[in-house]
Design a protein around this motif. Structure first.
Motif, PDB file in Angstrom:
ATOM      1  N   PHE A   1     -73.299 -71.264 -65.228  1.00  0.00           N
ATOM      2  CA  PHE A   1     -74.566 -71.682 -64.634  1.00  0.00           C
ATOM      3  C   PHE A   1     -75.541 -72.229 -65.677  1.00  0.00           C
ATOM      4  CE2 PHE A   1     -73.196 -69.718 -60.773  1.00  0.00           C
ATOM      5  CZ  PHE A   1     -74.044 -70.164 -59.777  1.00  0.00           C
TER       6      PHE A   1
ATOM      7  N   TYR B   1     -76.923 -67.782 -58.823  1.00  0.00           N
ATOM      8  CA  TYR B   1     -76.166 -67.132 -59.892  1.00  0.00           C
ATOM      9  C   TYR B   1     -75.919 -65.661 -59.558  1.00  0.00           C
ATOM     10  CZ  TYR B   1     -75.263 -64.188 -63.791  1.00  0.00           C
ATOM     11  OH  TYR B   1     -74.728 -63.190 -64.566  1.00  0.00           O
TER      12      TYR B   1
ATOM     13  N   LYS C   1     -81.600 -71.375 -58.229  1.00  0.00           N
ATOM     14  CA  LYS C   1     -80.530 -71.305 -59.228  1.00  0.00           C
ATOM     15  C   LYS C   1     -80.270 -69.862 -59.661  1.00  0.00           C
ATOM     16  CE  LYS C   1     -78.927 -73.152 -63.629  1.00  0.00           C
ATOM     17  NZ  LYS C   1     -79.171 -74.084 -64.725  1.00  0.00           N
ATOM     18  N   THR C   2     -81.318 -69.099 -59.934  1.00  0.00           N
ATOM     19  CA  THR C   2     -81.109 -67.716 -60.366  1.00  0.00           C
ATOM     20  C   THR C   2     -80.553 -66.868 -59.227  1.00  0.00           C
ATOM     21  OG1 THR C   2     -83.451 -67.263 -59.986  1.00  0.00           O
ATOM     22  CG2 THR C   2     -82.784 -67.690 -62.251  1.00  0.00           C
TER      23      THR C   2
ATOM     24  N   ALA D   1     -72.618 -66.601 -65.907  1.00  0.00           N
ATOM     25  CA  ALA D   1     -73.898 -67.048 -66.473  1.00  0.00           C
ATOM     26  C   ALA D   1     -73.699 -68.295 -67.331  1.00  0.00           C
ATOM     27  CB  ALA D   1     -74.525 -65.933 -67.305  1.00  0.00           C
TER      28      ALA D   1
END
Length: 112
Positions: free
Chosen positions: A19, A96, A92-93, A16
């Motif tokens: 990212f 991740y 992006k999430t 996390a």
């Protein structure tokens, strides 16, 4: 079980941070989601009790990990986008969630 959950959380928090997910609500969401999903996975795997067939066990672990990835990706997308005012992309999430789960999969499997 607690060791697997702790290692998963450490790995996923490290991912996390890489990212750029550094806000408190993000880290709390990641920790909470992992406690819930990893506990659920461990309960399911304990109830199944596969005997003598490691391939079946690995198959079920992979299926469970896929379900966890999808669940966590949805949670992160909903919470992160809502709290950020849609400034964080779904890509992006989701990237991740996939990266973090892949990174924590092998150490968790080894401990299991």
């Amino acid at each position: 079980m607690l060791l697997r959950i702790l290692i998963t959380i450490v790995i996923e928090i490290a991912a996390a941070l890489l990212f750029g997910f550094r806000k408190a609500y993000m880290l709390v969401t990641i920790i909470s989601a992992n406690i819930i999903t990893q506990t659920g996975m461990n309960i399911i795997l304990s109830l199944i009790r596969i005997r003598g067939n490691p391939l079946t066990a690995i198959f079920l672990i992979i299926i469970t990990e896929i379900i966890i990835f999808i669940t966590e990706a949805v949670i992160y997308n909903v919470v992160f986008r809502k709290k950020s005012g849609d400034k964080i992309s779904v890509m992006k999430t989701s990237a991740y969630a996939l990266t973090a789960n892949l990174a924590s999969f092998l150490p968790g499997l080894f401990i299991l």
